[in-house]
Design an enzyme around this catalytic site. Structure first.
Site, mmCIF file in Angstrom:
data_model
loop_
_atom_site.group_PDB
_atom_site.id
_atom_site.type_symbol
_atom_site.label_atom_id
_atom_site.label_comp_id
_atom_site.label_asym_id
_atom_site.label_seq_id
_atom_site.Cartn_x
_atom_site.Cartn_y
_atom_site.Cartn_z
ATOM 1 N N GLU A 131 0.839 -1.212 0.000
ATOM 2 C CA GLU A 131 0.000 0.000 0.000
ATOM 3 C C GLU A 131 0.863 1.246 0.000
ATOM 4 O O GLU A 131 0.595 2.229 -0.693
ATOM 5 C CB GLU A 131 -0.928 0.001 1.227
ATOM 6 C CG GLU A 131 -1.968 1.127 1.224
ATOM 7 C CD GLU A 131 -1.531 2.436 1.879
ATOM 8 O OE1 GLU A 131 -2.294 3.406 1.821
ATOM 9 O OE2 GLU A 131 -0.414 2.518 2.440
ATOM 10 N N GLU A 132 1.929 1.183 0.799
ATOM 11 C CA GLU A 132 2.774 2.370 0.979
ATOM 12 C C GLU A 132 3.547 2.745 -0.281
ATOM 13 O O GLU A 132 4.087 3.824 -0.386
ATOM 14 C CB GLU A 132 3.745 2.165 2.156
ATOM 15 C CG GLU A 132 3.067 1.916 3.510
ATOM 16 C CD GLU A 132 2.416 3.154 4.111
ATOM 17 O OE1 GLU A 132 2.321 4.184 3.425
ATOM 18 O OE2 GLU A 132 1.987 3.061 5.274
ATOM 19 N N ASP A 160 -7.334 1.596 7.761
ATOM 20 C CA ASP A 160 -5.932 2.016 7.666
ATOM 21 C C ASP A 160 -5.696 3.077 8.741
ATOM 22 O O ASP A 160 -6.142 4.215 8.595
ATOM 23 C CB ASP A 160 -5.687 2.587 6.254
ATOM 24 C CG ASP A 160 -4.227 2.962 6.014
ATOM 25 O OD1 ASP A 160 -3.394 2.773 6.926
ATOM 26 O OD2 ASP A 160 -3.939 3.444 4.905
ATOM 27 N N HIS A 260 4.662 7.274 9.938
ATOM 28 C CA HIS A 260 5.736 6.919 8.998
ATOM 29 C C HIS A 260 7.139 7.077 9.592
ATOM 30 O O HIS A 260 8.103 7.293 8.866
ATOM 31 C CB HIS A 260 5.611 7.711 7.682
ATOM 32 C CG HIS A 260 4.519 7.175 6.799
ATOM 33 N ND1 HIS A 260 4.279 7.638 5.527
ATOM 34 C CD2 HIS A 260 3.609 6.196 7.015
ATOM 35 C CE1 HIS A 260 3.269 6.968 4.998
ATOM 36 N NE2 HIS A 260 2.838 6.091 5.880
HETATM 37 N N1 PHE Z 1 -2.856 5.597 3.353
HETATM 38 C C1 PHE Z 1 -2.061 6.404 4.259
HETATM 39 C C2 PHE Z 1 -0.863 5.606 4.704
HETATM 40 O O1 PHE Z 1 -0.917 4.405 4.777
HETATM 41 C C3 PHE Z 1 -2.825 6.774 5.478
HETATM 42 C C4 PHE Z 1 -3.568 8.020 5.278
HETATM 43 C C5 PHE Z 1 -4.833 8.014 4.722
HETATM 44 C C6 PHE Z 1 -3.016 9.211 5.653
HETATM 45 C C7 PHE Z 1 -5.523 9.188 4.532
HETATM 46 C C8 PHE Z 1 -3.702 10.386 5.470
HETATM 47 C C9 PHE Z 1 -4.941 10.385 4.890
HETATM 48 O O2 PHE Z 1 0.147 6.177 5.009
HETATM 49 ZN ZN ZN Z 2 1.335 4.802 5.739
HETATM 50 ZN ZN ZN Z 3 -1.604 3.135 6.043
#
Ligand code: PHE
Ligand code: ZN
Ligand code: ZN
Ligand code: ZN
Length: 297
Positions: A131-132, A160, A260
């Site tokens: 996903e990242e 998530d 992160h």
């Molecule tokens: N999909 C992002 C991630 O995994 C998470 C996220 C979603 C951050 C929506 C901000 C807004 O890092």
């Molecule tokens: Zn993330």
């Molecule tokens: Zn995420």
């Protein structure tokens, strides 16, 4: 034996988020310390009646391979599929416990319980890879569905980041009525949002609308016209004074100050948010498991 294996995309070392949920393939069976209370091996999933299939081999670069993990209930109408998912990979900078061990744990806990009950509709649980790196696992999955398979998927629920330390209870804004920058999702997404709202009312917790622009694994689903919904407790954004009034926590501080980063460890989880949101996952999954009037028809 059943293999559920995810290499993640991390390299070697302490930050490598390598998750092995039971296995054959010459690998020893290892319990994963999932956030919260669940430990599960592939054998337990299999004993609970889950069919586990490894699907994608998404090549993020020539040297790495990662997988989506899909687990499907043995019962339920195969032409009415209810999907719930979470990404299992993390960024290379840290172990990714709130992002997204939290959502993975909530979905896994629900999957293990769900298989004890014969359901009306088929349940399919997804643990996405990469996903990242740009939603690679979920993109791959949706892109490889035939029109026929796609039509059977009546909705997708995404989780998530559901345990941010300075959380809000965010519900994806599928009806375009409350969050900034949110667009309306495919028809039926509004109903999913309303179901989550009724859950938070029932457990007497506040909630708010949140971004539904596709920044997680539901993106490919809404692009394909599949109704979707989900939960999000906040990432790098800063909690407002108004939100601190409503949800507690600290105004002027990020929802997840370890977003992160290396510090996204087991200490970076709010237990209350994790418990309340896991209840929401289970509730929505079970409502749709038995519904004869699903959001996607
Ligand atoms: N999909 C992002 C991630 O995994 C998470 C996220 C979603 C951050 C929506 C901000 C807004 O890092
Ligand atoms: Zn993330
Ligand atoms: Zn995420
Ligand atoms: Zn809304």
């Amino acid at each position: 034996g059943v293999i559920i294996f995810n290499e993640g995309q991390a390299g070697e070392g302490a930050n490598d988020r390598r998750v092995l949920l039971g296995g054959t393939l010459g690998e020893p069976t290892v319990n994963i310390p999932v956030v919260g209370t669940t430990y599960a091996t592939g054998e337990e999933l299999a004993a609970a009646g889950t069919t586990v299939t490894l699907t994608t081999d998404t090549e993020s670069d020539p040297h790495r391979k990662t997988h989506n993990i899909l687990a499907e209930s043995r019962w339920g109408d195969p032409s009415k599929v209810v999907m719930a998912g979470a990404h299992l990979d993390s960024v290379t900078e840290g172990p990714g416990i709130n992002d997204n061990g939290s959502g993975s744990a909530g979905v896994l806990e629900t999957a293990l319980k769900a298989n004890r009950f014969p359901t009306v509709n088929k349940l399919r649980f997804a643990f996405w890879g990469a996903e990242e790196l740009g939603l690679l696992g979920s993109e791959h999955y949706v892109a490889n569905l035939s029109a026929e398979e796609k039509a059977k998927i009546k909705l997708y629920l995404n989780f998530d980041m559901i345990a941010s330390p300075n959380y809000v209870f965010g519900i994806y804004d599928g009806d375009d009525s409350d969050a900034e920058g949110a667009g309306p999702g495919p028809e039926g997404s509004d109903k999913i949002e309303k179901l989550f709202e009724s859950y938070f009312k029932a457990v007497r917790q506040p909630y708010t609308g949140t971004d539904f622009t596709g920044r997680s694994d539901y993106g490919p689903f809404i692009e394909a016209g599949i109704p979707a919904g989900g939960l999000f407790t906040g990432a790098e954004g800063i909690k407002t004074a108004e939100e601190a009034q409503k949800f507690g926590g600290e105004a002027g501080v990020a929802y997840d100050k370890c977003y992160h980063l290396e510090c996204d460890t087991i200490a970076n989880v709010n237990d209350k948010a994790l418990a309340v949101n896991t209840g929401a996952i289970a509730t929505a999954t079970f409502v749709y498991a038995y519904s004869r009037d699903l959001p996607g028809g």
